[in-house]
Design a protein around this motif. Structure first.
Motif, PDB file in Angstrom:
ATOM      1  N   GLY A 124       0.816  -1.215   0.000  1.00 33.51           N
ATOM      2  CA  GLY A 124       0.000   0.000   0.000  1.00 33.51           C
ATOM      3  C   GLY A 124       0.843   1.254   0.000  1.00 33.51           C
ATOM      4  O   GLY A 124       0.478   2.266   0.600  1.00 33.51           O
ATOM      5  N   ALA A 125       1.965   1.200  -0.715  1.00 27.94           N
ATOM      6  CA  ALA A 125       2.906   2.333  -0.710  1.00 27.94           C
ATOM      7  C   ALA A 125       2.545   3.339  -1.791  1.00 27.94           C
ATOM      8  O   ALA A 125       2.036   2.995  -2.859  1.00 27.94           O
ATOM      9  CB  ALA A 125       4.330   1.820  -0.947  1.00 27.94           C
ATOM     10  N   GLY A 126       2.807   4.610  -1.493  1.00 27.38           N
ATOM     11  CA  GLY A 126       2.637   5.662  -2.483  1.00 27.38           C
ATOM     12  C   GLY A 126       1.245   5.718  -3.068  1.00 27.38           C
ATOM     13  O   GLY A 126       0.242   5.851  -2.364  1.00 27.38           O
ATOM     14  N   LEU A 127       1.161   5.610  -4.383  1.00 28.34           N
ATOM     15  CA  LEU A 127      -0.116   5.684  -5.083  1.00 28.34           C
ATOM     16  C   LEU A 127      -1.075   4.595  -4.647  1.00 28.34           C
ATOM     17  O   LEU A 127      -2.307   4.771  -4.717  1.00 28.34           O
ATOM     18  CB  LEU A 127       0.111   5.573  -6.596  1.00 28.34           C
ATOM     19  N   TRP A 128      -0.539   3.469  -4.191  1.00 27.12           N
ATOM     20  CA  TRP A 128      -1.369   2.304  -3.865  1.00 27.12           C
ATOM     21  C   TRP A 128      -2.038   2.422  -2.497  1.00 27.12           C
ATOM     22  O   TRP A 128      -2.752   1.505  -2.073  1.00 27.12           O
ATOM     23  CB  TRP A 128      -0.514   1.044  -3.910  1.00 27.12           C
ATOM     24  N   GLN A 129      -1.889   3.563  -1.834  1.00 27.40           N
ATOM     25  CA  GLN A 129      -2.566   3.782  -0.556  1.00 27.40           C
ATOM     26  C   GLN A 129      -4.070   3.954  -0.745  1.00 27.40           C
ATOM     27  O   GLN A 129      -4.848   3.779   0.189  1.00 27.40           O
ATOM     28  CB  GLN A 129      -1.995   5.034   0.128  1.00 27.40           C
ATOM     29  N   GLY A 130      -4.464   4.342  -1.945  1.00 29.62           N
ATOM     30  CA  GLY A 130      -5.887   4.537  -2.226  1.00 29.62           C
ATOM     31  C   GLY A 130      -6.175   4.115  -3.646  1.00 29.62           C
ATOM     32  O   GLY A 130      -5.858   3.005  -4.054  1.00 29.62           O
ATOM     33  N   ASN A 131      -6.777   4.992  -4.418  1.00 31.02           N
ATOM     34  CA  ASN A 131      -7.022   4.676  -5.823  1.00 31.02           C
ATOM     35  C   ASN A 131      -6.539   5.821  -6.702  1.00 31.02           C
ATOM     36  O   ASN A 131      -6.456   6.969  -6.267  1.00 31.02           O
ATOM     37  CB  ASN A 131      -8.498   4.354  -6.077  1.00 31.02           C
TER      38      ASN A 131
END
Length: 280
Positions: free
Chosen positions: A200-207
């Protein structure tokens, strides 16, 4: 009574011929004669030059501490030394930088554009393009970078892998989640992308929208004549807006009675609480 006969007198020519034959009775060593003809005294200048060459060879074979000279293998410092483009960098965005006036595109990765927004885990939007640029700037720092590559893209940018010391900036941007593998051209950084997604790092923390999709949407929206052409849809997944040219745009129908609406800009949709499709 014997009569003495006088030897006939010889002509001067006969006497000369007799002398010539007597000379050639002894063999002549022509090799000795040739050497005698070639032998010349040695010039003092040639002797001095020869002694100088011999002395130089002797000194060169001495150990460096005896000769007082530098080691026989000189160290020559080259700024690039055949290793690619070298120098401090000016960061343009999350996957582009400039070294000495040469624009460099980090090959194999794609980062959000500078004005692109993404969404955190709580649904709030944030400027992911600016965050990606800041992260690349932090990785590069003030150090001298080394960029290796020979090809250019259609924008005449050097396609390269860049290093800050031993750190591969291309790989680190993807591993930290602020860029994705540009799989259309290379799958080299897919392992780093999978790691970032799992953490869930960087951009992958959300959408977020993949950078290439976001760019395509922007190009499509710029040629559509209708001013307010962004579809604000409401579904079981929440409030999602769709830009012209995006994956679900043509299939999305707007029902204003259900609270769905049209937006004139992406910022308007974000401000109203709509979000972009997840990872599309």
């Amino acid at each position: 009574m014997s009569v003495s006969r006088k030897k006939p007198s010889q002509s001067p020519w006969a006497k000369a011929e007799r002398r010539r034959k007597s000379v050639f009775k002894q063999p002549i060593d022509f090799s000795r004669e040739r050497h005698k003809r070639r032998r010349k005294p040695v010039s003092p200048f040639a002797l001095v030059a020869a002694l100088s060459v011999i002395a130089g060879v002797v000194i060169a074979t001495l150990p460096s501490d005896m000769s007082g000279m530098a080691p026989s293998r000189p160290v020559v410092a080259h700024e690039e030394s055949g290793n690619g483009l070298v120098g401090p960098a000016r960061i343009i965005d999350g996957d582009t930088l400039d070294i000495k006036g040469t624009r460099v595109r980090l090959v194999g990765i794609d980062a959000p554009e500078r004005d692109q927004s993404c969404f955190a885990g709580d649904g709030s939007s944030y400027p992911c393009g600016a965050r990606a640029k800041s992260h690349l700037a932090a990785l590069a720092g003030p150090a001298t970078l080394r960029c290796e590559g020979t090809e250019q893209d259609i924008y005449h940018r050097l396609l390269a892998t860049c290093f800050a010391g031993e750190v591969n900036l291309n790989a680190e941007m993807v591993r930290a989640g602020w860029a994705v593998a540009f799989r259309r051209y290379s799958e080299r950084y897919l392992p780093e992308e999978r790691t970032a997604k799992a953490e869930g790092a960087g951009l992958w923390q959300g959408n977020f929208r993949m950078p290439w999709t976001w760019r395509q949407d922007q190009r499509t929206a710029s040629v559509v004549r209708r001013d307010c052409n962004i579809k604000g849809n409401i579904s079981k997944n929440g409030k999602i807006y769709h830009l012209p040219g995006s994956r679900w745009y043509d299939d999305t129908q707007i029902n204003e009675k259900r609270g769905e609406r049209w937006f004139c800009s992406e910022s308007d949709a974000l401000a109203a609480g709509w979000r972009s499709p997840q990872h599309d």
